[in-house]
Design a protein around this motif. Structure first.
Motif, PDB file in Angstrom:
ATOM      1  N   ALA A  26       0.813  -1.215   0.000  1.00  0.00           N
ATOM      2  CA  ALA A  26       0.000   0.000   0.000  1.00  0.00           C
ATOM      3  C   ALA A  26       0.850   1.270   0.000  1.00  0.00           C
ATOM      4  N   THR A  28       3.855   1.982  -1.794  1.00  0.00           N
ATOM      5  CA  THR A  28       4.895   1.949  -2.821  1.00  0.00           C
ATOM      6  C   THR A  28       5.121   3.354  -3.376  1.00  0.00           C
ATOM      7  N   THR A  30       4.889   4.289  -6.390  1.00  0.00           N
ATOM      8  CA  THR A  30       3.852   4.609  -7.376  1.00  0.00           C
ATOM      9  C   THR A  30       2.590   5.125  -6.694  1.00  0.00           C
ATOM     10  N   ASN A  31       2.200   4.496  -5.590  1.00  0.00           N
ATOM     11  CA  ASN A  31       1.003   4.947  -4.874  1.00  0.00           C
ATOM     12  C   ASN A  31       1.206   6.331  -4.270  1.00  0.00           C
TER      13      ASN A  31
END
Length: 61
Positions: A26, A28, A30-31
């Motif tokens: 949750a 990362t 990218t997130n």
């Protein structure tokens, strides 16, 4: 204000990606980057601008 939040989130995403830090799924890079893009989009749309547009009343007498 949301522009500053977006910049901080982009910086954290860069650090996670550059240092190759192992995080859970949750949290990362990218997130975190997508959260920054969301904050930036809200800022550009005017939600976090911090001021309201005041209309001048046009009075015709």
């Amino acid at each position: 204000m949301l522009g500053i939040v977006a910049a901080v989130l982009f910086f954290f995403a860069f650090l996670i990606n550059a240092a190759d830090i192992a995080t859970n799924d949750a949290f990362t890079s990218t997130n975190v980057m997508l959260l920054g893009l969301t904050a930036l989009a809200l800022h550009v749309s005017g939600l976090g601008a911090g001021h309201t547009a005041r209309r001048r009343p046009w009075s015709r007498s």
